[in-house]
Design a protein around this motif. Structure first.
Motif, PDB file in Angstrom:
ATOM      1  N   ILE A   6     -29.471  41.876  -5.240  1.00  0.00           N
ATOM      2  CA  ILE A   6     -30.742  42.463  -4.811  1.00  0.00           C
ATOM      3  C   ILE A   6     -30.499  43.560  -3.781  1.00  0.00           C
ATOM      4  CG2 ILE A   6     -32.930  42.006  -3.628  1.00  0.00           C
ATOM      5  CD1 ILE A   6     -32.786  39.164  -4.906  1.00  0.00           C
ATOM      6  N   ARG A   7     -29.627  43.309  -2.819  1.00  0.00           N
ATOM      7  CA  ARG A   7     -29.305  44.303  -1.790  1.00  0.00           C
ATOM      8  C   ARG A   7     -28.731  45.570  -2.442  1.00  0.00           C
ATOM      9  NH1 ARG A   7     -29.094  42.883   3.292  1.00  0.00           N
ATOM     10  NH2 ARG A   7     -28.746  40.717   2.700  1.00  0.00           N
ATOM     11  N   THR A   8     -27.884  45.396  -3.442  1.00  0.00           N
ATOM     12  CA  THR A   8     -27.291  46.538  -4.145  1.00  0.00           C
ATOM     13  C   THR A   8     -28.368  47.355  -4.855  1.00  0.00           C
ATOM     14  OG1 THR A   8     -25.213  45.335  -4.439  1.00  0.00           O
ATOM     15  CG2 THR A   8     -25.611  47.199  -5.918  1.00  0.00           C
ATOM     16  N   ILE A   9     -29.330  46.674  -5.476  1.00  0.00           N
ATOM     17  CA  ILE A   9     -30.435  47.374  -6.145  1.00  0.00           C
ATOM     18  C   ILE A   9     -31.275  48.131  -5.126  1.00  0.00           C
ATOM     19  CG2 ILE A   9     -32.617  46.997  -7.373  1.00  0.00           C
ATOM     20  CD1 ILE A   9     -31.105  44.724  -8.899  1.00  0.00           C
ATOM     21  N   ILE A  10     -31.574  47.512  -3.999  1.00  0.00           N
ATOM     22  CA  ILE A  10     -32.351  48.192  -2.953  1.00  0.00           C
ATOM     23  C   ILE A  10     -31.600  49.420  -2.462  1.00  0.00           C
ATOM     24  CG2 ILE A  10     -33.284  48.000  -0.609  1.00  0.00           C
ATOM     25  CD1 ILE A  10     -33.775  44.983  -1.252  1.00  0.00           C
ATOM     26  N   HIS A  11     -30.303  49.278  -2.211  1.00  0.00           N
ATOM     27  CA  HIS A  11     -29.499  50.422  -1.763  1.00  0.00           C
ATOM     28  C   HIS A  11     -29.539  51.544  -2.795  1.00  0.00           C
ATOM     29  CE1 HIS A  11     -26.756  47.981   1.168  1.00  0.00           C
ATOM     30  NE2 HIS A  11     -27.951  48.209   1.663  1.00  0.00           N
ATOM     31  N   HIS A  12     -29.385  51.183  -4.055  1.00  0.00           N
ATOM     32  CA  HIS A  12     -29.403  52.194  -5.121  1.00  0.00           C
ATOM     33  C   HIS A  12     -30.738  52.938  -5.142  1.00  0.00           C
ATOM     34  CE1 HIS A  12     -28.669  54.051  -9.010  1.00  0.00           C
ATOM     35  NE2 HIS A  12     -29.889  53.659  -9.350  1.00  0.00           N
ATOM     36  N   GLU A  13     -31.826  52.194  -5.062  1.00  0.00           N
ATOM     37  CA  GLU A  13     -33.149  52.820  -5.106  1.00  0.00           C
ATOM     38  C   GLU A  13     -33.412  53.662  -3.858  1.00  0.00           C
ATOM     39  OE1 GLU A  13     -34.776  53.102  -7.791  1.00  0.00           O
ATOM     40  OE2 GLU A  13     -33.573  51.640  -8.883  1.00  0.00           O
ATOM     41  N   LEU A  14     -32.942  53.214  -2.712  1.00  0.00           N
ATOM     42  CA  LEU A  14     -33.087  54.017  -1.493  1.00  0.00           C
ATOM     43  C   LEU A  14     -32.331  55.335  -1.624  1.00  0.00           C
ATOM     44  CD1 LEU A  14     -32.820  51.333   1.321  1.00  0.00           C
ATOM     45  CD2 LEU A  14     -34.765  52.852   0.900  1.00  0.00           C
ATOM     46  N   ARG A  15     -31.129  55.289  -2.206  1.00  0.00           N
ATOM     47  CA  ARG A  15     -30.347  56.522  -2.397  1.00  0.00           C
ATOM     48  C   ARG A  15     -31.018  57.462  -3.397  1.00  0.00           C
ATOM     49  NH1 ARG A  15     -25.666  53.106  -1.702  1.00  0.00           N
ATOM     50  NH2 ARG A  15     -25.647  52.761  -3.937  1.00  0.00           N
ATOM     51  N   ARG A  16     -31.734  56.916  -4.377  1.00  0.00           N
ATOM     52  CA  ARG A  16     -32.467  57.773  -5.320  1.00  0.00           C
ATOM     53  C   ARG A  16     -33.625  58.479  -4.616  1.00  0.00           C
ATOM     54  NH1 ARG A  16     -34.639  57.258 -10.026  1.00  0.00           N
ATOM     55  NH2 ARG A  16     -36.037  55.554  -9.496  1.00  0.00           N
ATOM     56  N   ILE A  17     -34.262  57.763  -3.688  1.00  0.00           N
ATOM     57  CA  ILE A  17     -35.413  58.314  -2.972  1.00  0.00           C
ATOM     58  C   ILE A  17     -34.964  59.318  -1.910  1.00  0.00           C
ATOM     59  CG2 ILE A  17     -37.260  57.713  -1.345  1.00  0.00           C
ATOM     60  CD1 ILE A  17     -37.483  55.050  -2.989  1.00  0.00           C
ATOM     61  N   ALA A  18     -33.908  58.974  -1.209  1.00  0.00           N
ATOM     62  CA  ALA A  18     -33.395  59.830  -0.126  1.00  0.00           C
ATOM     63  C   ALA A  18     -31.872  59.880  -0.233  1.00  0.00           C
ATOM     64  CB  ALA A  18     -33.837  59.282   1.224  1.00  0.00           C
ATOM     65  N   PRO A  19     -31.348  60.821  -0.992  1.00  0.00           N
ATOM     66  CA  PRO A  19     -29.912  60.871  -1.288  1.00  0.00           C
ATOM     67  C   PRO A  19     -28.987  60.947  -0.074  1.00  0.00           C
ATOM     68  CG  PRO A  19     -31.128  62.425  -2.655  1.00  0.00           C
ATOM     69  CD  PRO A  19     -32.092  61.868  -1.658  1.00  0.00           C
ATOM     70  N   ASP A  20     -29.478  61.388   1.062  1.00  0.00           N
ATOM     71  CA  ASP A  20     -28.630  61.530   2.240  1.00  0.00           C
ATOM     72  C   ASP A  20     -28.490  60.241   3.052  1.00  0.00           C
ATOM     73  OD1 ASP A  20     -28.263  64.178   1.597  1.00  0.00           O
ATOM     74  OD2 ASP A  20     -29.910  64.868   2.860  1.00  0.00           O
ATOM     75  N   ILE A  21     -29.116  59.173   2.606  1.00  0.00           N
ATOM     76  CA  ILE A  21     -29.089  57.905   3.342  1.00  0.00           C
ATOM     77  C   ILE A  21     -27.691  57.306   3.322  1.00  0.00           C
ATOM     78  CG2 ILE A  21     -29.862  55.499   3.277  1.00  0.00           C
ATOM     79  CD1 ILE A  21     -32.527  56.474   2.262  1.00  0.00           C
ATOM     80  N   ASP A  22     -27.255  56.851   4.492  1.00  0.00           N
ATOM     81  CA  ASP A  22     -26.017  56.078   4.607  1.00  0.00           C
ATOM     82  C   ASP A  22     -26.430  54.607   4.606  1.00  0.00           C
ATOM     83  OD1 ASP A  22     -23.600  54.893   5.154  1.00  0.00           O
ATOM     84  OD2 ASP A  22     -23.400  55.758   7.162  1.00  0.00           O
ATOM     85  N   VAL A  23     -26.408  53.989   3.437  1.00  0.00           N
ATOM     86  CA  VAL A  23     -26.911  52.622   3.325  1.00  0.00           C
ATOM     87  C   VAL A  23     -26.087  51.636   4.143  1.00  0.00           C
ATOM     88  CG1 VAL A  23     -28.093  52.944   1.122  1.00  0.00           C
ATOM     89  CG2 VAL A  23     -25.695  52.230   1.137  1.00  0.00           C
ATOM     90  N   ALA A  24     -24.837  51.952   4.394  1.00  0.00           N
ATOM     91  CA  ALA A  24     -23.994  51.065   5.197  1.00  0.00           C
ATOM     92  C   ALA A  24     -24.443  51.033   6.658  1.00  0.00           C
ATOM     93  CB  ALA A  24     -22.535  51.500   5.110  1.00  0.00           C
ATOM     94  N   ALA A  25     -25.178  52.039   7.081  1.00  0.00           N
ATOM     95  CA  ALA A  25     -25.611  52.119   8.481  1.00  0.00           C
ATOM     96  C   ALA A  25     -26.984  51.491   8.707  1.00  0.00           C
ATOM     97  CB  ALA A  25     -25.636  53.582   8.928  1.00  0.00           C
ATOM     98  N   ILE A  26     -27.621  50.997   7.649  1.00  0.00           N
ATOM     99  CA  ILE A  26     -28.950  50.412   7.792  1.00  0.00           C
ATOM    100  C   ILE A  26     -28.845  49.071   8.507  1.00  0.00           C
ATOM    101  CG2 ILE A  26     -30.929  49.455   6.559  1.00  0.00           C
ATOM    102  CD1 ILE A  26     -30.320  51.432   4.291  1.00  0.00           C
ATOM    103  N   HIS A  27     -29.593  48.923   9.595  1.00  0.00           N
ATOM    104  CA  HIS A  27     -29.651  47.642  10.294  1.00  0.00           C
ATOM    105  C   HIS A  27     -30.457  46.667   9.442  1.00  0.00           C
ATOM    106  CE1 HIS A  27     -28.878  50.423  13.694  1.00  0.00           C
ATOM    107  NE2 HIS A  27     -27.989  49.479  13.951  1.00  0.00           N
ATOM    108  N   LEU A  28     -29.947  45.484   9.274  1.00  0.00           N
ATOM    109  CA  LEU A  28     -30.554  44.518   8.363  1.00  0.00           C
ATOM    110  C   LEU A  28     -31.974  44.130   8.748  1.00  0.00           C
ATOM    111  CD1 LEU A  28     -27.481  42.211   7.733  1.00  0.00           C
ATOM    112  CD2 LEU A  28     -28.282  44.159   6.379  1.00  0.00           C
ATOM    113  N   THR A  68     -38.103  45.354   6.293  1.00  0.00           N
ATOM    114  CA  THR A  68     -36.685  45.335   6.652  1.00  0.00           C
ATOM    115  C   THR A  68     -35.854  45.020   5.419  1.00  0.00           C
ATOM    116  OG1 THR A  68     -36.568  42.969   7.174  1.00  0.00           O
ATOM    117  CG2 THR A  68     -37.275  44.462   8.953  1.00  0.00           C
ATOM    118  N   LEU A  69     -34.580  45.341   5.474  1.00  0.00           N
ATOM    119  CA  LEU A  69     -33.693  45.043   4.356  1.00  0.00           C
ATOM    120  C   LEU A  69     -33.601  43.536   4.134  1.00  0.00           C
ATOM    121  CD1 LEU A  69     -31.879  46.148   2.174  1.00  0.00           C
ATOM    122  CD2 LEU A  69     -30.008  46.188   3.818  1.00  0.00           C
ATOM    123  N   ASN A  70     -33.409  42.777   5.211  1.00  0.00           N
ATOM    124  CA  ASN A  70     -33.355  41.316   5.077  1.00  0.00           C
ATOM    125  C   ASN A  70     -34.665  40.763   4.538  1.00  0.00           C
ATOM    126  OD1 ASN A  70     -30.721  40.780   5.815  1.00  0.00           O
ATOM    127  ND2 ASN A  70     -31.206  40.386   7.950  1.00  0.00           N
TER     128      ASN A  70
END
Length: 83
Positions: A6-28, A68-70
């Motif tokens: 689920i987290r991977t899907i959320i990260h993927h969709e966030l990158r589609r919406i905002a390609p410059d997002i560093d998903v690794a830096a998102i606070h949970l 939040t991501l969590n």
């Protein structure tokens, strides 16, 4: 489906919406809108994309549970388990 899936899907969709997002830096437990610098329309696009990918209906009253991501992972995991 696991939390990681689920987290991977959320990260993927966030990158589609905002390609410059560093998903690794998102606070949970940080507000995704602030963490990813997305506006309310982008947040609605994220919810729609998650619905499309996972088949989970998210009523407007539950949007705050995906702030939040969590929270999003927990909510989606619960909804998928109920299906």
């Amino acid at each position: 489906m696991t939390d990681l899936d689920i987290r991977t899907i959320i990260h993927h969709e966030l990158r589609r919406i905002a390609p410059d997002i560093d998903v690794a830096a998102i606070h949970l437990d940080g507000d995704l809108r602030e963490e990813c610098d997305i506006d309310s329309m982008d947040f609605l696009n994220l919810i729609a994309a998650l619905h499309q990918r996972l088949g989970v209906d998210v009523p407007e009253r539950d949007y705050r549970k995906l702030i939040t991501l969590n929270g999003a992972v927990d909510y989606l995991q619960q909804k998928l388990a109920e299906a």
